[in-house]
Structure formats: C-alpha cells, structure tokens
Design a protein around this motif. Structure first.
Motif: not given
Length: 101
Positions: A84-101
């Motif tokens: 959350s300290g580095t994403v450009e948009r809040a939605e980027d927390l859930f980007v497909e293909g990342s370990p947190d999606s």
C-alpha cells in the motif's frame, strides 16, 4: 458476558483465572478466543491499509474498500499493507498475476 454478569464477586476472579488458561491454548486450536483475536488482527490490518492509501491521497472505491475490509487472510493483508505504500492506485493491490491477487 459471563464476566460482566459476575460483577465484582469472587467467582469473577475465578472466571478470569480460568479464561487466562484457555487463551494460552491458541494458536491453532480453533477456540472462540483465537477466532476473535484473529478477526481483530485482520480488522486492524485492513484499517492500516486503508489509512496508508488515504494518507497517500489515493482514491479508494467502494469495491476496493470492501475487498480489503472483508479479507480475513492475514498473510494477504500483510502483503497488501506492505504494497500500500508503493502502489500507484489502490486497485493495484489486486493486480492479476501478483501473489496477493
């Protein structure tokens, strides 16, 4: 509720001693105490994620807010908090293909 109902009687002190012993049996035993404790931790993590996003001035949609606040997976929440300290948009927390999606 039991503790409150016992008010300031000697039974209340006995109840508190018994409950201290029960609490020491988690993690991993699926007790009510453990469930409530973990729910509280998840709620705190979610609040932290939202706070970081808000302080950074990022827009938080209702969908993003709901996804964060309903998550109970502490590992995922920890990852989202870190990100959350580095994403450009809040939605980027859930980007497909990342370990947190």
């Amino acid at each position: 509720m039991v503790e409150v109902g016992l008010e300031s009687t000697p039974a209340r002190e006995n109840w508190r001693k018994l409950m201290q012993d029960v609490v020491t049996h988690f993690p991993g035993h699926g007790t009510l105490f453990e469930e409530r404790y973990l729910e509280g931790k998840a709620e705190g993590e979610a609040k932290g994620i939202l706070r970081v996003l808000e302080v950074r001035g990022l827009a938080i949609s209702d969908d993003v807010r709901a996804r964060i606040t309903t998550c109970t997976d502490l590992d995922r929440l920890h990852d989202w908090l870190d990100r959350s300290g580095t994403v450009e948009r809040a939605e980027d927390l859930f980007v497909e293909g990342s370990p947190d999606s």
